[in-house]
Scaffold this motif. Structure first.
Motif, PDB file in Angstrom:
ATOM      1  N   LYS A   1    -108.604 -21.366 -50.385  1.00 37.20           N
ATOM      2  CA  LYS A   1    -109.812 -21.962 -49.794  1.00 37.20           C
ATOM      3  C   LYS A   1    -109.916 -21.715 -48.295  1.00 37.20           C
ATOM      4  CE  LYS A   1    -110.631 -25.717 -53.110  1.00 37.20           C
ATOM      5  NZ  LYS A   1    -110.748 -27.192 -53.287  1.00 37.20           N
ATOM      6  N   LEU A   2    -108.771 -21.691 -47.610  1.00 42.37           N
ATOM      7  CA  LEU A   2    -108.775 -21.499 -46.160  1.00 42.37           C
ATOM      8  C   LEU A   2    -108.544 -20.037 -45.767  1.00 42.37           C
ATOM      9  CD1 LEU A   2    -106.818 -24.659 -44.951  1.00 42.37           C
ATOM     10  CD2 LEU A   2    -109.290 -24.350 -45.241  1.00 42.37           C
ATOM     11  N   HIS A   3    -108.441 -19.169 -46.784  1.00 41.25           N
ATOM     12  CA  HIS A   3    -108.262 -17.722 -46.552  1.00 41.25           C
ATOM     13  C   HIS A   3    -107.008 -17.447 -45.721  1.00 41.25           C
ATOM     14  CE1 HIS A   3    -112.281 -17.353 -48.191  1.00 41.25           C
ATOM     15  NE2 HIS A   3    -112.739 -18.173 -47.273  1.00 41.25           N
ATOM     16  N   LEU A   4    -105.907 -18.065 -46.120  1.00 39.15           N
ATOM     17  CA  LEU A   4    -104.627 -17.897 -45.449  1.00 39.15           C
ATOM     18  C   LEU A   4    -103.717 -17.033 -46.305  1.00 39.15           C
ATOM     19  CD1 LEU A   4    -104.135 -21.646 -44.454  1.00 39.15           C
ATOM     20  CD2 LEU A   4    -105.053 -19.808 -43.017  1.00 39.15           C
ATOM     21  N   ARG A   5    -102.856 -16.254 -45.657  1.00 38.69           N
ATOM     22  CA  ARG A   5    -102.002 -15.320 -46.385  1.00 38.69           C
ATOM     23  C   ARG A   5    -100.762 -15.993 -46.964  1.00 38.69           C
ATOM     24  NH1 ARG A   5    -102.950  -9.673 -45.286  1.00 38.69           N
ATOM     25  NH2 ARG A   5    -100.759  -9.188 -45.659  1.00 38.69           N
ATOM     26  N   ASP A   6    -100.216 -16.985 -46.261  1.00 42.60           N
ATOM     27  CA  ASP A   6     -98.984 -17.603 -46.743  1.00 42.60           C
ATOM     28  C   ASP A   6     -98.758 -18.955 -46.093  1.00 42.60           C
ATOM     29  OD1 ASP A   6     -98.011 -17.058 -44.161  1.00 42.60           O
ATOM     30  OD2 ASP A   6     -97.177 -15.143 -44.780  1.00 42.60           O
ATOM     31  N   ARG A   7     -97.597 -19.538 -46.380  1.00 41.70           N
ATOM     32  CA  ARG A   7     -97.269 -20.871 -45.894  1.00 41.70           C
ATOM     33  C   ARG A   7     -97.162 -20.927 -44.371  1.00 41.70           C
ATOM     34  NH1 ARG A   7     -94.565 -23.779 -50.294  1.00 41.70           N
ATOM     35  NH2 ARG A   7     -93.627 -25.157 -48.742  1.00 41.70           N
ATOM     36  N   ALA A   8     -96.705 -19.840 -43.761  1.00 40.82           N
ATOM     37  CA  ALA A   8     -96.576 -19.820 -42.305  1.00 40.82           C
ATOM     38  C   ALA A   8     -97.939 -20.028 -41.653  1.00 40.82           C
ATOM     39  CB  ALA A   8     -95.964 -18.504 -41.846  1.00 40.82           C
ATOM     40  N   GLN A   9     -98.951 -19.337 -42.149  1.00 45.58           N
ATOM     41  CA  GLN A   9    -100.293 -19.515 -41.604  1.00 45.58           C
ATOM     42  C   GLN A   9    -100.825 -20.908 -41.913  1.00 45.58           C
ATOM     43  OE1 GLN A   9    -102.927 -16.187 -42.725  1.00 45.58           O
ATOM     44  NE2 GLN A   9    -102.843 -15.689 -40.561  1.00 45.58           N
ATOM     45  N   ALA A  10    -100.460 -21.457 -43.049  1.00 47.12           N
ATOM     46  CA  ALA A  10    -100.889 -22.815 -43.387  1.00 47.12           C
ATOM     47  C   ALA A  10    -100.297 -23.815 -42.397  1.00 47.12           C
ATOM     48  CB  ALA A  10    -100.470 -23.160 -44.813  1.00 47.12           C
TER      49      ALA A  10
END
Length: 219
Positions: free
Chosen positions: A195-204
């Motif tokens: 939903k937030l167009h993030l690649r992985d947990r680090a970006q989250a």
């Protein structure tokens, strides 16, 4: 099928050494090497590897700009190479979409493992390490929270999961905090990233800080 890798470092001995170690693995193939940022981007666009090992400090085009281009235009996972484990450039690389970083004195077994983890779509850093790095840089830079309107696409439980990701919790720890199964946590995390167009947990984790869901220095 082998994991396809591009190795990019301006130091020939480092580049060749990493390539030799990876080529010795039965499930990894080095498809190209690059001596600077421009060559790294060109190699990724030509070969479409699964993983790019990319030095942060590169001539002609530095690693930060290269990772932005690679992550914007391809599905290649990027692992940054650095000589420092607490480096502002690492934070910028994670923000740009890198899946994590490795110190250049990494052991050969850890290098191969990192490539496999990145290729599988997982964040390379342990969640707690990611959180400490982000917390330290955000606090020192006094980053002001960005608007949170884009978080309205998340359900209340997904938003809760995002906060816990920002705190550096693993899936198992999030499951305990939210009193749900590990499978449900995976669903929440996948939904947050999508939903937030993030690649992985680090970006989250970075997003949680940037939106003010986590206060630097509070953990």
């Amino acid at each position: 099928m082998s994991i396809r890798v591009v190795v990019a470092d301006d130091q020939e001995l480092v580049r060749a050494g990493f390539a030799m170690i990876l080529e010795a693995q039965h499930d990894i193939a080095v498809v190209a090497e690059a001596a600077d940022g421009l060559e790294a981007v060109a190699a990724v666009l030509e070969h479409r590897p699964d993983v790019l090992l990319l030095d942060i400090r590169m001539p002609r085009m530095d690693g930060i700009e290269a990772v932005r281009i690679v992550c914007a235009q391809t599905e290649t996972r990027v692992v940054m190479l650095t000589t420092f484990d607490q480096d502002d450039y690492v934070f910028e690389a994670l923000s740009a979409g890198a899946s994590g970083f490795l110190l250049k004195d990494v052991r050969r077994d850890d290098l191969a493992h990192a490539v496999r983890v990145a290729a599988a779509g997982e964040a390379l850093l342990a969640p707690s390490v990611t959180r400490r790095l982000i917390d330290d840089v955000v606090r020192r830079k006094a980053v002001r929270p960005a608007p949170t309107a884009d978080l309205d696409v998340l359900t209340a439980r997904e938003r809760e999961a995002l906060v816990l990701l920002g705190r550096g919790l693993s899936n198992a720890e999030i499951a305990v905090e939210m009193a749900v199964s590990a499978h449900t946590v995976k669903t929440y995390v996948s939904s947050v990233l999508s939903k937030l167009h993030l690649r992985d947990r680090a970006q989250a984790a970075i997003t949680a800080y940037e939106r003010g869901l986590i206060v630097p220095g509070s953990l």
